[in-house]
Scaffold this motif. Structure first.
Motif, PDB file in Angstrom:
ATOM      1  N   LEU A 163      12.478  10.089   7.861  1.00 30.00           N
ATOM      2  CA  LEU A 163      12.333   9.077   7.023  1.00 30.00           C
ATOM      3  C   LEU A 163      11.344   9.515   5.836  1.00 30.00           C
ATOM      4  CD1 LEU A 163      13.458   6.188   6.158  1.00 30.00           C
ATOM      5  CD2 LEU A 163      11.238   5.310   7.096  1.00 30.00           C
ATOM      6  N   VAL A 164      11.854   9.584   4.420  1.00 25.54           N
ATOM      7  CA  VAL A 164      11.244  10.195   3.302  1.00 25.54           C
ATOM      8  C   VAL A 164      11.148   8.968   2.331  1.00 25.54           C
ATOM      9  CG1 VAL A 164      11.453  12.403   3.923  1.00 25.54           C
ATOM     10  CG2 VAL A 164      13.301  11.405   2.615  1.00 25.54           C
ATOM     11  N   ALA A 165      12.152   8.122   2.110  1.00 23.61           N
ATOM     12  CA  ALA A 165      12.263   7.199   1.264  1.00 23.61           C
ATOM     13  C   ALA A 165      12.663   5.805   1.889  1.00 23.61           C
ATOM     14  CB  ALA A 165      13.558   7.553   0.523  1.00 23.61           C
ATOM     15  N   LEU A 166      11.681   4.799   1.379  1.00 18.86           N
ATOM     16  CA  LEU A 166      11.774   3.482   1.809  1.00 18.86           C
ATOM     17  C   LEU A 166      11.397   2.499   0.710  1.00 18.86           C
ATOM     18  CD1 LEU A 166      11.271   1.456   4.392  1.00 18.86           C
ATOM     19  CD2 LEU A 166       9.159   1.904   4.149  1.00 18.86           C
ATOM     20  N   ASP A 167      12.505   1.496   0.631  1.00 17.06           N
ATOM     21  CA  ASP A 167      12.658   0.457  -0.439  1.00 17.06           C
ATOM     22  C   ASP A 167      12.148  -0.829   0.302  1.00 17.06           C
ATOM     23  OD1 ASP A 167      12.792  -1.475  -2.491  1.00 17.06           O
ATOM     24  OD2 ASP A 167      14.871  -0.624  -3.002  1.00 17.06           O
ATOM     25  N   LEU A 168      11.015  -1.451  -0.172  1.00  8.05           N
ATOM     26  CA  LEU A 168      10.519  -2.706   0.356  1.00  8.05           C
ATOM     27  C   LEU A 168      10.322  -3.648  -0.844  1.00  8.05           C
ATOM     28  CD1 LEU A 168       8.035  -1.478   3.160  1.00  8.05           C
ATOM     29  CD2 LEU A 168      10.480  -2.344   3.613  1.00  8.05           C
ATOM     30  N   GLY A 169      11.097  -3.472  -1.939  1.00  6.19           N
ATOM     31  CA  GLY A 169      10.694  -4.494  -2.927  1.00  6.19           C
ATOM     32  C   GLY A 169      11.341  -5.802  -2.648  1.00  6.19           C
ATOM     33  N   ASP A 170      10.586  -6.973  -3.114  1.00  9.32           N
ATOM     34  CA  ASP A 170      10.892  -8.445  -3.161  1.00  9.32           C
ATOM     35  C   ASP A 170      11.022  -8.540  -1.748  1.00  9.32           C
ATOM     36  OD1 ASP A 170      11.043  -8.774  -5.785  1.00  9.32           O
ATOM     37  OD2 ASP A 170      12.979  -8.017  -5.934  1.00  9.32           O
ATOM     38  N   CYS A 171      10.400  -8.287  -0.718  1.00  6.00           N
ATOM     39  CA  CYS A 171      10.574  -8.505   0.629  1.00  6.00           C
ATOM     40  C   CYS A 171       9.448  -9.571   1.119  1.00  6.00           C
ATOM     41  CB  CYS A 171      10.417  -7.086   1.549  1.00  6.00           C
ATOM     42  SG  CYS A 171      11.951  -5.993   1.421  1.00  6.00           S
ATOM     43  N   MET A 172       8.789 -10.135   0.076  1.00  2.00           N
ATOM     44  CA  MET A 172       7.741 -11.276   0.566  1.00  2.00           C
ATOM     45  C   MET A 172       6.581 -10.620   1.055  1.00  2.00           C
ATOM     46  SD  MET A 172      10.528 -14.339   1.595  1.00  2.00           S
ATOM     47  CE  MET A 172       9.299 -15.508   1.824  1.00  2.00           C
ATOM     48  N   LEU A 173       6.092  -9.839   0.813  1.00  2.00           N
ATOM     49  CA  LEU A 173       5.043  -8.957   1.180  1.00  2.00           C
ATOM     50  C   LEU A 173       3.685  -9.468   0.613  1.00  2.00           C
ATOM     51  CD1 LEU A 173       6.451  -5.305   1.868  1.00  2.00           C
ATOM     52  CD2 LEU A 173       6.602  -7.315   3.312  1.00  2.00           C
ATOM     53  N   GLY A 174       2.566  -9.569   1.577  1.00  2.00           N
ATOM     54  CA  GLY A 174       1.330  -9.749   1.121  1.00  2.00           C
ATOM     55  C   GLY A 174       0.273  -8.513   1.141  1.00  2.00           C
ATOM     56  N   ASP A 175      -0.915  -8.968   1.325  1.00  2.00           N
ATOM     57  CA  ASP A 175      -2.026  -7.901   1.357  1.00  2.00           C
ATOM     58  C   ASP A 175      -1.946  -7.155   2.716  1.00  2.00           C
ATOM     59  OD1 ASP A 175      -2.766  -8.643  -1.029  1.00  2.00           O
ATOM     60  OD2 ASP A 175      -4.492  -9.966  -0.298  1.00  2.00           O
ATOM     61  N   GLU A 176      -1.557  -7.987   3.667  1.00  2.00           N
ATOM     62  CA  GLU A 176      -1.627  -7.352   4.988  1.00  2.00           C
ATOM     63  C   GLU A 176      -0.798  -6.128   5.291  1.00  2.00           C
ATOM     64  OE1 GLU A 176      -0.619  -8.341   9.831  1.00  2.00           O
ATOM     65  OE2 GLU A 176      -1.263  -9.909   8.426  1.00  2.00           O
ATOM     66  N   ALA A 177       0.829  -6.550   4.582  1.00  2.00           N
ATOM     67  CA  ALA A 177       1.729  -5.462   4.410  1.00  2.00           C
ATOM     68  C   ALA A 177       1.396  -4.299   3.726  1.00  2.00           C
ATOM     69  CB  ALA A 177       2.986  -6.139   4.264  1.00  2.00           C
ATOM     70  N   ILE A 178       0.732  -4.611   2.328  1.00  2.00           N
ATOM     71  CA  ILE A 178       0.461  -3.363   1.608  1.00  2.00           C
ATOM     72  C   ILE A 178      -0.511  -2.407   2.087  1.00  2.00           C
ATOM     73  CG2 ILE A 178      -0.722  -2.874  -0.502  1.00  2.00           C
ATOM     74  CD1 ILE A 178       2.025  -4.437  -0.613  1.00  2.00           C
ATOM     75  N   ASN A 179      -1.346  -3.064   3.093  1.00  2.00           N
ATOM     76  CA  ASN A 179      -2.177  -2.057   3.801  1.00  2.00           C
ATOM     77  C   ASN A 179      -1.374  -1.239   4.768  1.00  2.00           C
ATOM     78  OD1 ASN A 179      -4.790  -2.829   2.639  1.00  2.00           O
ATOM     79  ND2 ASN A 179      -4.990  -4.648   4.202  1.00  2.00           N
ATOM     80  N   LEU A 180      -0.489  -1.958   5.692  1.00  2.00           N
ATOM     81  CA  LEU A 180       0.279  -1.094   6.245  1.00  2.00           C
ATOM     82  C   LEU A 180       1.111  -0.273   5.925  1.00  2.00           C
ATOM     83  CD1 LEU A 180       1.848  -4.326   8.667  1.00  2.00           C
ATOM     84  CD2 LEU A 180       0.162  -2.229   9.519  1.00  2.00           C
ATOM     85  N   ILE A 181       1.611  -0.381   4.519  1.00  2.00           N
ATOM     86  CA  ILE A 181       2.488   0.409   3.877  1.00  2.00           C
ATOM     87  C   ILE A 181       1.392   1.674   3.401  1.00  2.00           C
ATOM     88  CG2 ILE A 181       3.446   0.926   1.603  1.00  2.00           C
ATOM     89  CD1 ILE A 181       4.626  -2.071   1.770  1.00  2.00           C
ATOM     90  N   CYS A 182       0.254   1.436   3.045  1.00  2.00           N
ATOM     91  CA  CYS A 182      -0.797   2.493   2.660  1.00  2.00           C
ATOM     92  C   CYS A 182      -0.971   3.508   3.843  1.00  2.00           C
ATOM     93  CB  CYS A 182      -1.938   1.853   2.159  1.00  2.00           C
ATOM     94  SG  CYS A 182      -1.831   1.009   0.645  1.00  2.00           S
ATOM     95  N   GLY A 183      -0.844   2.773   5.048  1.00  2.00           N
ATOM     96  CA  GLY A 183      -1.228   3.598   6.003  1.00  2.00           C
ATOM     97  C   GLY A 183      -0.011   4.614   6.226  1.00  2.00           C
ATOM     98  N   LEU A 184       1.143   4.127   5.837  1.00  2.00           N
ATOM     99  CA  LEU A 184       2.458   5.279   6.051  1.00  2.00           C
ATOM    100  C   LEU A 184       2.255   6.403   5.266  1.00  2.00           C
ATOM    101  CD1 LEU A 184       5.461   2.470   6.137  1.00  2.00           C
ATOM    102  CD2 LEU A 184       4.363   3.831   8.208  1.00  2.00           C
ATOM    103  N   LEU A 185       1.349   6.791   4.060  1.00  2.00           N
ATOM    104  CA  LEU A 185       1.322   7.369   3.334  1.00  2.00           C
ATOM    105  C   LEU A 185       0.560   8.652   3.603  1.00  2.00           C
ATOM    106  CD1 LEU A 185       1.141   5.500  -0.010  1.00  2.00           C
ATOM    107  CD2 LEU A 185       3.111   6.594   0.718  1.00  2.00           C
ATOM    108  N   PRO A 186       0.615   9.736   3.337  1.00  2.00           N
ATOM    109  CA  PRO A 186      -0.394  11.068   3.676  1.00  2.00           C
ATOM    110  C   PRO A 186      -1.493  10.701   3.225  1.00  2.00           C
ATOM    111  CG  PRO A 186       1.686  11.668   2.617  1.00  2.00           C
ATOM    112  CD  PRO A 186       1.782  10.577   2.430  1.00  2.00           C
ATOM    113  N   PRO A 187      -2.791  11.065   3.790  1.00  2.00           N
ATOM    114  CA  PRO A 187      -4.014  11.216   3.361  1.00  2.00           C
ATOM    115  C   PRO A 187      -4.534  11.276   1.991  1.00  2.00           C
ATOM    116  CG  PRO A 187      -3.993  11.976   5.467  1.00  2.00           C
ATOM    117  CD  PRO A 187      -2.831  11.938   5.062  1.00  2.00           C
TER     118      PRO A 187
END
Length: 275
Positions: free
Chosen positions: A115-139
């Protein structure tokens, strides 16, 4: 049979259509599956998820606009992603995931090898989800050359005009080369030249790709020569010469050749928008 695409938008899916989709996934005959905004029952959604779990040809999955509409569907999709190894682009734009839903998906997303491309726009995400997304990115906050190569492979596989691709010195590895080798081997494209110098790619993989591209050129030359022979046998003049004229017409315009140059490509983040 070469993998193809299934694209349906905003329609209710019948049982027969779902069976056809599942059959195509199981037979590895689907490269792109887009069910954007489609309506189907939970049972049929589960059938599709079970089929895509084992699909090895599927590179792009579009479930935008509410297809993943409940916690049970999120769990079914997560289970499929834990097994699937081929999906490179996943679009869930406009799905009511919420933080809880992304928490269910996150382990499968983090461990997915392609997986290299992920679209999660307008998915009703909050701060907790944003932290999870950041964890998916390289350091370092940037995508590697391998991620870029995976996205390019999807684009090149669908192109009928791209003939030269220069990826010299773009930070690619054997993982990228294997993806490009699979693309050249399994998908008919117009590609004739692929430059991979100054990358961390083994000479063996580079040679395999070069050999496959050369085979494609030789097949075209043989086919073209056979056509010329048949034309002469019929007593016709060569097509390159305009009948009744002393001037020669150029059979192909070199300036029309499409060339994609990405030498020295820097790492970048891909910001996905709704398709």
């Amino acid at each position: 049979m070469l993998p193809s695409s299934i694209q349906i938008s905003g329609e209710p899916l019948s049982g027969a259509e779902v069976r056809d989709i599942c059959r195509g996934l199981r037979d590895n005959a689907v490269r792109l599956l887009s069910l954007r905004g489609c309506r189907l029952c939970d049972r049929d959604f589960g059938r599709i998820c079970r089929a895509l779990a084992g699909a090895t040809s599927l590179a792009q999955l579009n479930l935008n606009l509410g297809v993943v509409s409940s916690p049970s569907r999120i769990k079914q999709l997560a289970e499929a992603l834990r097994t699937n190894r081929s999906i490179q682009s996943l679009f869930l734009h406009g799905s009511p995931l919420t933080d809880a839903g992304l928490a269910l998906l996150n382990p499968a997303l983090a461990l997915h090898p392609a997986l290299v491309a992920l679209d999660l726009g307008d998915c009703m995400l909050g701060d907790e989800a944003i932290n999870l997304i950041c964890g998916l990115l390289p350091p370092d906050g940037a995508k590697s050359g391998d991620h870029v190569a995976g996205m390019l492979a999807v684009a090149v596989a669908s192109s009928r005009t791209l003939e030269v691709l220069d990826l010299e010195g773009t930070g690619l590895t054997n993982q990228s080369a294997q993806t490009l080798l699979d693309m050249v081997e399994n998908y008919p494209t117009a590609l004739r030249s692929l430059v991979l110098a100054e990358n961390s790619i083994s000479p063996e993989l580079q040679q395999q790709i070069c050999d496959l591209l050369s085979e494609g050129e030789e097949e075209e030359e043989v086919a073209g020569g056979a056509g010329d022979t048949q034309e002469r046998e019929r007593g016709r003049e060569p097509t390159a010469q305009k009948r009744g004229s002393s001037s020669w017409m150029c059979p192909s315009d070199p300036s029309s050749q499409m060339v994609l140059m990405t030498s020295g490509l820097g790492d970048s983040l891909l910001a996905e928008t709704e398709m």
